[in-house]
Design an enzyme around this catalytic site. Structure first.
Site, PDB file in Angstrom:
ATOM      1  N   ARG A  77       0.865  -1.191   0.000  1.00  0.00           N
ATOM      2  CA  ARG A  77       0.000   0.000   0.000  1.00  0.00           C
ATOM      3  C   ARG A  77       0.897   1.235   0.000  1.00  0.00           C
ATOM      4  NH1 ARG A  77      -2.934   3.677   3.348  1.00  0.00           N
ATOM      5  NH2 ARG A  77      -1.762   3.040   5.167  1.00  0.00           N
ATOM      6  N   HIS A 121      -2.380  10.960   0.938  1.00  0.00           N
ATOM      7  CA  HIS A 121      -1.779  10.786   2.264  1.00  0.00           C
ATOM      8  C   HIS A 121      -1.213  12.155   2.667  1.00  0.00           C
ATOM      9  CE1 HIS A 121      -0.020   7.521   5.038  1.00  0.00           C
ATOM     10  NE2 HIS A 121       0.342   8.674   5.575  1.00  0.00           N
ATOM     11  N   GLU A 166      -6.270   8.211   6.705  1.00  0.00           N
ATOM     12  CA  GLU A 166      -6.481   8.897   7.982  1.00  0.00           C
ATOM     13  C   GLU A 166      -7.073  10.298   7.825  1.00  0.00           C
ATOM     14  OE1 GLU A 166      -2.809   8.637  10.171  1.00  0.00           O
ATOM     15  OE2 GLU A 166      -2.906   6.463  10.280  1.00  0.00           O
ATOM     16  N   ASN A 293      -6.132   1.639  10.805  1.00  0.00           N
ATOM     17  CA  ASN A 293      -4.764   1.869  11.269  1.00  0.00           C
ATOM     18  C   ASN A 293      -4.797   1.909  12.789  1.00  0.00           C
ATOM     19  OD1 ASN A 293      -4.327   2.201   8.580  1.00  0.00           O
ATOM     20  ND2 ASN A 293      -3.644   4.332   8.699  1.00  0.00           N
ATOM     21  N   TYR A 295      -2.510   1.998  16.337  1.00  0.00           N
ATOM     22  CA  TYR A 295      -1.221   2.167  16.999  1.00  0.00           C
ATOM     23  C   TYR A 295      -1.319   2.081  18.513  1.00  0.00           C
ATOM     24  CZ  TYR A 295       0.768   3.389  12.542  1.00  0.00           C
ATOM     25  OH  TYR A 295       1.196   3.322  11.240  1.00  0.00           O
ATOM     26  N   GLU A 364      -2.477  -0.307   8.696  1.00  0.00           N
ATOM     27  CA  GLU A 364      -1.246   0.162   9.338  1.00  0.00           C
ATOM     28  C   GLU A 364      -1.215  -0.339  10.765  1.00  0.00           C
ATOM     29  OE1 GLU A 364      -0.235   4.347   9.394  1.00  0.00           O
ATOM     30  OE2 GLU A 364      -0.792   4.570   7.278  1.00  0.00           O
TER      31      GLU A 364
HETATM   32  O1  IFM Z   1       3.803   7.731   9.733  1.00  0.00           O
HETATM   33  C1  IFM Z   1       2.437   7.746  10.014  1.00  0.00           C
HETATM   34  C2  IFM Z   1       1.637   7.541   8.749  1.00  0.00           C
HETATM   35  O2  IFM Z   1       1.926   8.504   7.807  1.00  0.00           O
HETATM   36  C3  IFM Z   1       0.160   7.573   9.050  1.00  0.00           C
HETATM   37  N1  IFM Z   1      -0.188   6.725  10.144  1.00  0.00           N
HETATM   38  C4  IFM Z   1       0.615   6.778  11.337  1.00  0.00           C
HETATM   39  C5  IFM Z   1       2.075   6.659  10.990  1.00  0.00           C
HETATM   40  C6  IFM Z   1       2.918   6.724  12.272  1.00  0.00           C
HETATM   41  O3  IFM Z   1       2.730   7.934  12.928  1.00  0.00           O
END
Ligand code: IFM
Length: 462
Positions: A77, A121, A166, A293, A295, A364
């Protein structure tokens, strides 16, 4: 030890984005984006770093794709830079920009790696920003035309196009918190940007479907954050509910339910008067692939620190932290099961007329840890391997509990420019020596390659 096995058709991939890796910021007719402007504004980026060169992927894409193939990766991706193809966002096209992505896509296909192209992006053409950017409705129409041109040119080689990466970050970090381009601190601008970005998704979906000569799945990638209350108090519980609405539901509800929680906030109402026009929400609800995504989580308490939502984030003790966030693998399980329960399972699955449940992908997931080359040239990034194991386990656990997860893309393939934090945060499976641009596969990259080969791994519950 427990054997974790994924379905045979599970999609394993990696992700990256144009501005973070390509460099060549002003080569071959590329126009200026808001990130080019932002990084060249003093004080915006740690150490004054920029993505001018980044990891020079524009010139080294062949080597990078060959390395992906060597690791057994079959899905990638990436995003295209709007300003390479349409330097001013609309109007004149730049054939050299299209030619670069022709070369990239053809190289991927030659190596049997499926391209998952993402149109946006965060690198909005500066020329469109000068006309008002995402807070202006016209930008959504410009985006749909860009989507159409990309589909016309590359659509013969694509099975999937993601519109946005995002949208919440584009809208709120760029227009309310001001830490990202265009660096505004204006709640009204953020809310307008949020709606127009989602609208542009719907308009682009229409344009892609009209232009495509083969079935192309249309997706969007959302940063989603499970929100936990800091305590059992009523005020903290309500604080968590408000943050969930302003961070998660604000994107999920329009895309999957055709509604919006924006009106739930009395203070927000004046900013959004006349914003959502008749038919907008129906247009936005158009999706074949839902990318998540993940984290970290957010733990929130009631406070006056962040106005409008009246909350404050707390960082609980007891868990490991990375260079940017708390590491909380269980949050991935909570998020996937919640999306399935609240958004996907109420919709009919599969092909057919009407609004259907999109396929669910993790687009992600990754961790910034301070990796470095050891004396023997190896990068022993044990923390990233542990992170991967624990997150993949939670994804697998959600699947055992009925979540139809179709794939996992790791962020990121190689170390790169981490926006306002510059090059200090390394997310890659591949280490990049920024002085020489030499790539070295980290231990995590080898470990992930083995997971893909075996379609699973041995998990130990420590
Ligand atoms: O690096 C970023 C990415 O561009 C978008 N999602 C989170 C990642 C980590 O912060």
């Amino acid at each position: 030890m427990q054997k974790i096995t994924f379905p045979t058709d599970f999609i394993w991939g990696v992700a990256a984005s144009a501005y973070q890796i390509e460099g060549a910021w002003n080569e071959d007719g590329k126009g200026v984006s808001i990130w080019d402007t932002f990084v060249h504004t003093p004080g915006k980026i740690v150490n004054g770093e920029t993505g001018d060169v980044a990891v020079d992927h524009y010139h080294r894409y062949k080597e990078d794709v060959a390395l992906m193939a060597e690791l057994g990766l079959r899905h990638y991706r990436f995003s295209t830079a709007w300003t390479r193809m349409l330097p001013d966002g609309t109007g004149t096209v730049n054939p050299k920009g299209f030619a670069f992505y022709d070369r990239l896509i053809d190289t991927l296909l030659k190596h049997k790696i499926e391209p998952y192209l993402c149109l946006f992006h965060w690198d909005l053409p500066q020329a469109l920003q000068d006309k008002g950017g995402w807070p202006k409705r016209e930008t959504a129409y410009a985006f749909a035309e860009y989507a159409r041109l990309v589909t016309k040119h590359f659509g013969d080689r694509l099975n999937a196009i993601f519109t946005h990466n995002e949208p919440w970050v584009s809208a709120f970090v760029g227009h309310f918190l001001g830490d990202h381009a265009p660096g505004q601190k204006d709640l009204g601008a953020a809310l307008r940007a949020q709606h127009h970005i989602l609208l542009s998704h719907g308009l682009a979906a229409e344009a892609i479907r009209a232009e495509a000569r083969r079935p192309i799945k249309i997706g969007i990638t959302l940063n989603l954050t499970p929100v936990y209350p800091a305590s059992d108090s009523k005020r903290d519980l309500e604080a968590a509910t408000r943050v969930d609405a302003i961070m998660n539901r604000i994107v999920l509800d329009p895309l999957l339910k055709g509604t919006t929680p924006m009106q739930e906030f009395a203070l927000v109402k004046p900013f959004i008067r006349g914003l959502i026009q008749p038919g907008d929400l129906e247009k936005i609800r158009s999706l074949d692939l839902l990318g998540v995504n993940y984290y970290s989580r957010a733990v929130m308490k009631h406070s006056n620190k962040i106005p409008v939502v009246n909350v404050e984030q707390v960082h609980p003790e007891g868990n490991e932290y990375s260079g940017m966030w708390e590491i909380f693998p269980e949050g991935l399980y909570a998020l996937l099961t919640r999306i399935h329960k609240d958004y996907l399972s109420p919709l009919p699955a599969g092909e057919g007329p009407g609004v259907r449940a999109p396929d669910l992908l993790i687009t992600e997931n990754g961790v910034p840890v301070p990796d470095g080359l050891d004396f023997d040239g190896r990068v022993r990034d044990e923390r990233r391997i542990r992170y991967l194991k624990n997150h993949l386990y939670q994804a697998w656990r959600a699947m055992q509990d009925g979540v139809p997860l179709k794939g996992y893309f790791h962020w990121s393939f190689m170390d790169n420019f981490e926006w306002s934090l510059g090059y200090g945060q390394r997310f890659g499976l591949v280490y990049v020596d920024y002085a020489t641009q030499k790539r070295t596969v980290k231990d995590s990259g080898r470990w992930f390659a083995e997971v893909i080969r075996a379609n699973g791994f041995e998990y130990s519950h420590e």
